[in-house]
Design an enzyme around this catalytic site. Sequence first.
Site, PDB file in Angstrom:
ATOM      1  CE  LYS A   1      -3.286  -9.905  -1.144  1.00  0.00           C
ATOM      2  NZ  LYS A   1      -3.829  -8.587  -0.799  1.00  0.00           N
ATOM      3  CG  HIS A   2      -2.767  -2.802  -4.708  1.00  0.00           C
ATOM      4  ND1 HIS A   2      -1.719  -2.648  -3.824  1.00  0.00           N
ATOM      5  CD2 HIS A   2      -2.772  -1.659  -5.457  1.00  0.00           C
ATOM      6  CE1 HIS A   2      -1.125  -1.489  -4.050  1.00  0.00           C
ATOM      7  NE2 HIS A   2      -1.737  -0.867  -5.040  1.00  0.00           N
TER       8      HIS A   2
ATOM      9  N   GLY B   1       6.884  -6.206  -0.604  1.00  0.00           N
ATOM     10  CA  GLY B   1       6.264  -6.236   0.717  1.00  0.00           C
ATOM     11  C   GLY B   1       7.261  -6.661   1.772  1.00  0.00           C
ATOM     12  CB  SER B   2       6.649  -7.769   5.216  1.00  0.00           C
ATOM     13  OG  SER B   2       5.717  -8.790   4.931  1.00  0.00           O
TER      14      SER B   2
ATOM     15  CB  CYS C   1      11.224  -0.478   0.897  1.00  0.00           C
ATOM     16  SG  CYS C   1      11.154   0.165  -0.766  1.00  0.00           S
TER      17      CYS C   1
ATOM     18  CD  GLU D   1      12.460  -5.046  -5.976  1.00  0.00           C
ATOM     19  OE1 GLU D   1      13.161  -4.640  -5.025  1.00  0.00           O
ATOM     20  OE2 GLU D   1      12.879  -5.085  -7.144  1.00  0.00           O
TER      21      GLU D   1
ATOM     22  CD1 TRP E   1       0.091  -1.590   3.040  1.00  0.00           C
ATOM     23  CD2 TRP E   1       0.869   0.502   3.216  1.00  0.00           C
ATOM     24  NE1 TRP E   1       1.013  -1.565   4.066  1.00  0.00           N
ATOM     25  CE2 TRP E   1       1.492  -0.285   4.200  1.00  0.00           C
ATOM     26  CE3 TRP E   1       1.203   1.859   3.142  1.00  0.00           C
ATOM     27  CZ2 TRP E   1       2.432   0.218   5.097  1.00  0.00           C
ATOM     28  CZ3 TRP E   1       2.142   2.369   4.040  1.00  0.00           C
ATOM     29  CH2 TRP E   1       2.738   1.549   4.997  1.00  0.00           C
ATOM     30  CG  ASN E   2       5.188   1.429   0.438  1.00  0.00           C
ATOM     31  OD1 ASN E   2       4.818   0.808  -0.554  1.00  0.00           O
ATOM     32  ND2 ASN E   2       6.451   1.501   0.799  1.00  0.00           N
TER      33      ASN E   2
HETATM   34  P1  NAP Z   1       3.028  -6.899   3.676  1.00  0.00           P
HETATM   35  O1  NAP Z   1       2.208  -7.098   4.874  1.00  0.00           O
HETATM   36  O2  NAP Z   1       4.016  -7.915   3.327  1.00  0.00           O
HETATM   37  O3  NAP Z   1       2.005  -6.662   2.487  1.00  0.00           O
HETATM   38  C1  NAP Z   1       2.423  -6.544   1.146  1.00  0.00           C
HETATM   39  C2  NAP Z   1       1.482  -7.354   0.263  1.00  0.00           C
HETATM   40  O4  NAP Z   1       1.657  -8.732   0.559  1.00  0.00           O
HETATM   41  C3  NAP Z   1       0.017  -7.058   0.504  1.00  0.00           C
HETATM   42  O5  NAP Z   1      -0.685  -7.170  -0.713  1.00  0.00           O
HETATM   43  C4  NAP Z   1      -0.388  -8.171   1.459  1.00  0.00           C
HETATM   44  O6  NAP Z   1      -1.753  -8.453   1.452  1.00  0.00           O
HETATM   45  C5  NAP Z   1       0.392  -9.327   0.881  1.00  0.00           C
HETATM   46  N1  NAP Z   1       0.641 -10.419   1.813  1.00  0.00           N
HETATM   47  C6  NAP Z   1       1.042 -10.335   3.091  1.00  0.00           C
HETATM   48  N2  NAP Z   1       1.212 -11.587   3.612  1.00  0.00           N
HETATM   49  C7  NAP Z   1       0.914 -12.461   2.633  1.00  0.00           C
HETATM   50  C8  NAP Z   1       0.873 -13.890   2.549  1.00  0.00           C
HETATM   51  N3  NAP Z   1       1.190 -14.653   3.576  1.00  0.00           N
HETATM   52  N4  NAP Z   1       0.508 -14.441   1.372  1.00  0.00           N
HETATM   53  C9  NAP Z   1       0.195 -13.673   0.317  1.00  0.00           C
HETATM   54  N5  NAP Z   1       0.199 -12.316   0.333  1.00  0.00           N
HETATM   55  C10 NAP Z   1       0.566 -11.717   1.478  1.00  0.00           C
HETATM   56  O7  NAP Z   1       3.828  -5.550   3.706  1.00  0.00           O
HETATM   57  P2  NAP Z   1       3.492  -4.246   4.494  1.00  0.00           P
HETATM   58  O8  NAP Z   1       4.003  -4.406   5.854  1.00  0.00           O
HETATM   59  O9  NAP Z   1       2.090  -3.842   4.322  1.00  0.00           O
HETATM   60  O10 NAP Z   1       4.396  -3.248   3.608  1.00  0.00           O
HETATM   61  C11 NAP Z   1       5.562  -2.771   4.011  1.00  0.00           C
HETATM   62  C12 NAP Z   1       6.739  -3.679   3.717  1.00  0.00           C
HETATM   63  O11 NAP Z   1       6.987  -3.697   2.323  1.00  0.00           O
HETATM   64  C13 NAP Z   1       7.989  -3.132   4.355  1.00  0.00           C
HETATM   65  O12 NAP Z   1       8.799  -4.157   4.847  1.00  0.00           O
HETATM   66  C14 NAP Z   1       8.661  -2.431   3.191  1.00  0.00           C
HETATM   67  O13 NAP Z   1      10.034  -2.212   3.376  1.00  0.00           O
HETATM   68  C15 NAP Z   1       8.342  -3.346   2.082  1.00  0.00           C
HETATM   69  N6  NAP Z   1       8.483  -2.656   0.786  1.00  0.00           N
HETATM   70  C16 NAP Z   1       9.499  -3.018  -0.043  1.00  0.00           C
HETATM   71  C17 NAP Z   1       9.690  -2.350  -1.242  1.00  0.00           C
HETATM   72  C18 NAP Z   1      10.811  -2.717  -2.173  1.00  0.00           C
HETATM   73  O14 NAP Z   1      10.746  -2.364  -3.349  1.00  0.00           O
HETATM   74  N7  NAP Z   1      11.844  -3.416  -1.751  1.00  0.00           N
HETATM   75  C19 NAP Z   1       8.817  -1.319  -1.596  1.00  0.00           C
HETATM   76  C20 NAP Z   1       7.802  -0.975  -0.724  1.00  0.00           C
HETATM   77  C21 NAP Z   1       7.633  -1.667   0.461  1.00  0.00           C
HETATM   78  P3  NAP Z   1      -2.760  -7.819   2.555  1.00  0.00           P
HETATM   79  O15 NAP Z   1      -2.676  -6.343   2.407  1.00  0.00           O
HETATM   80  O16 NAP Z   1      -4.056  -8.389   2.141  1.00  0.00           O
HETATM   81  O17 NAP Z   1      -2.269  -8.290   3.891  1.00  0.00           O
END
Ligand code: NAP
Length: 468
Positions: free
Chosen positions: A154-155, A206-207, A262, A228, A130-131
């Site tokens: 899947k956003h 994501g994470s 990130c 990423e 979402w960020n």
């Molecule tokens: P997140 O919880 O991992 O969510 C990101 C996406 O993954 C969402 O669409 C989420 O769905 C989905 N997701 C989470 N757990 C999942 C699973 N077990 N199976 C399938 N899909 C899953 O990340 P966040 O905490 O919201 O976002 C921040 C993180 O992203 C930070 O760690 C940040 O550093 C990282 N990030 C990295 C980059 C890069 O380019 N390296 C860029 C931006 C952010 P739901 O929303 O439905 O939970």
Amino acid sequence: MAYQTVSPATGQLIKTFPGISDAELEATLARAHTCYETDWRHRPVSERARIVSRAAARLRERAEEYAQYVTLEMGKLINEARGEVALSADILDYYAQHAENYLKTEVLEDARGCVVETRPLGVIFAVEPWNFPYYQLARVAGPQLMVGNVVVVKHASNVPQCALAFERLFDDDDVPAGLYSNVFANFDQVARVIDDQRVRGVTVTGSERAGATVAERAGRALKKSVMELGGSDPFIVLEDAPLEPTLDNAIWGRMNNTGQSCVAAKRFIVVGKERGAAFLSGLVKRMGALKAGDPVELSTSLGPVSSESAMNHLLEQIEEAKGAGARVALGGHRVDRPGFYVEPTVLTDIDPHNPIYTQELFGPVACFYVVDNEEEAIKLANATPFGLGGSVFTADLVRGRRIADQLESGMAFVNHPTWTAPNLPFGGVKNSGYGRELSEIGFGEFVNRRLVSISPAGSPAPSVTQAG
Ligand code: NAP
């Protein structure tokens, strides 16, 4: 998890969206696959470019409407949301303009009759955060659609209106059904999409937790993946760095997107006690001057974090850090107003046993360190499980380059915080993931680089000594 718009500025639930049914998900995959097989991959690059750059033009025409969705759903300051819309349109245009060149067939000069062609792979599945709700999608859609792949996304569940708005950019009579599809899928459905034979690649931003889950699944299904993931970028300041512009960069690097990036500068590492004291005082003064408020107001300089759970997680990390001996030089609490606001916070005295020494802090919280010399700065910069970006500030560019070369990261900057642009490769090493997005490198992550060898008719059979 439910797909919902909850205003981070007020905490109010605004709208809920139904998840996709299994039958509709199946129909979406079928449409995407048919689109790839029978249409999109065969279209000339110029035709793909027309559709992708029209999506960019549409994004610019509706920039204000699109920026408002971002601010409403994840609380980004409105001017930053406008900037994200413009950047996302630029990314779409950039790949529309450069694909022809990236797709050129390579002639292997030292192998007669041999060429390497760049072909698409098929349906690419993207799981996005979402960020930066449009930028993350543009980073996938621009390059992948121009390669000739089609995209299913899947956003994140807290930005459904942004997800639907981006999908509408491709809603036109002359765009084949299934070219770009948004799916409000749950995690079980995500796993099934990854397993599906029609899907040929998976990308996650994501994470680490989400990355590991999806990468494991993709690995079992033998699908190429790009990850990423998180970061805890160092921002190294040498004794000779001019103080005021370095502080300007520090504030931008840490506080852009309310610290939820990130590649935010999350750890400030200053060489020298005197410079350290001056830098800390400037950082505290500038971060302390930020004003919490409604993110749609231009006078607001501190927006909310994206959700109640994000806020609570950050406050817990601060408490744990304090419990383990960190000193709070600024902030440390929730802001006393409705919505999910965390005070700009600066933490010092963080020793290697403190949990936040190795954690990512996703919000307006800076970790500050002073070291005696360059070697210690590099050692501390690399003392993290992450390896996304990193920056060094100094008047001496040779020294800056030398330090940048020793950072264990996918991106290194001298005298600039880590940032992104349509033409720069983006990605990390270590727990920050693997693979790249953007630039020719990102463009080539989901392609079939296919060897074609043409020998003259009547060529002799290979000899038995040739490997096969
Ligand atoms: P997140 O919880 O991992 O969510 C990101 C996406 O993954 C969402 O669409 C989420 O769905 C989905 N997701 C989470 N757990 C999942 C699973 N077990 N199976 C399938 N899909 C899953 O990340 P966040 O905490 O919201 O976002 C921040 C993180 O992203 C930070 O760690 C940040 O550093 C990282 N990030 C990295 C980059 C890069 O380019 N390296 C860029 C931006 C952010 P739901 O929303 O439905 O939970």
